[in-house]
Design a protein around this motif. Sequence first.
Motif, mmCIF file in Angstrom:
data_model
loop_
_atom_site.group_PDB
_atom_site.id
_atom_site.type_symbol
_atom_site.label_atom_id
_atom_site.label_comp_id
_atom_site.label_asym_id
_atom_site.label_seq_id
_atom_site.Cartn_x
_atom_site.Cartn_y
_atom_site.Cartn_z
ATOM 1 N N CYS A 159 0.630 -4.239 8.827
ATOM 2 C CA CYS A 159 1.830 -3.408 8.844
ATOM 3 C C CYS A 159 3.044 -4.335 8.838
ATOM 4 N N LEU A 164 0.836 -1.198 0.000
ATOM 5 C CA LEU A 164 0.000 0.000 0.000
ATOM 6 C C LEU A 164 0.873 1.251 0.000
ATOM 7 N N ALA A 165 0.332 2.276 -0.624
ATOM 8 C CA ALA A 165 1.088 3.524 -0.716
ATOM 9 C C ALA A 165 1.105 4.259 0.627
ATOM 10 N N GLU A 166 -0.007 4.107 1.392
ATOM 11 C CA GLU A 166 -0.088 4.828 2.665
ATOM 12 C C GLU A 166 0.715 4.096 3.734
ATOM 13 N N PRO A 167 1.516 4.835 4.481
ATOM 14 C CA PRO A 167 2.258 4.210 5.578
ATOM 15 C C PRO A 167 1.344 3.892 6.759
ATOM 16 N N CYS A 168 1.819 3.012 7.639
ATOM 17 C CA CYS A 168 1.057 2.630 8.819
ATOM 18 C C CYS A 168 0.773 3.852 9.685
ATOM 19 N N PRO A 169 -0.509 4.055 10.068
ATOM 20 C CA PRO A 169 -0.834 5.215 10.901
ATOM 21 C C PRO A 169 -0.201 5.125 12.289
ATOM 22 N N GLY A 205 4.217 4.258 10.881
ATOM 23 C CA GLY A 205 4.800 4.772 9.651
ATOM 24 C C GLY A 205 5.456 3.698 8.791
ATOM 25 N N GLN A 265 2.753 -0.807 4.669
ATOM 26 C CA GLN A 265 1.585 -1.663 4.851
ATOM 27 C C GLN A 265 1.329 -2.511 3.610
#
Length: 115
Positions: A43, A23-28, A31, A34
């Motif tokens: 993650c 996934l492009a979004e990092p782990c909330p 960071g 994911q």
Amino acid sequence: MGRSAKDKMKLAAELVRKGATMLAEPCPQCGGIQVRFRGKVHCTSHEDLSEIAGTEGASFGDVVAMVKGVLISKMGEAAHSLEAEKDLDRQQRLTALMNSYFELLEKLPGKGQSP
Ligand SMILES: [Zn+2]
């Protein structure tokens, strides 16, 4: 027992080969990178992916693909070191090292396919 970042990357790569998507979004939370696997987001940094990846045995093809990836990245690293290396002995050792990586790559099945 603590897992090294290398192990985590290995596991992440293993998951991707098993069909996970990075996934492009990092782990909330931390960071980390994911991945989405079997409909769930995991993650690669703070979760224990070894459980998700399972130890039910990577197929021979999985292992070959992994080894190829490692060898290619190591060859790249060695090439970078060689480029900067002034010492002739070290240059010789690096080229010998690259040669062994290359020989090993040649021995792996599926030669000719891009990794
Ligand atoms: Zn995380």
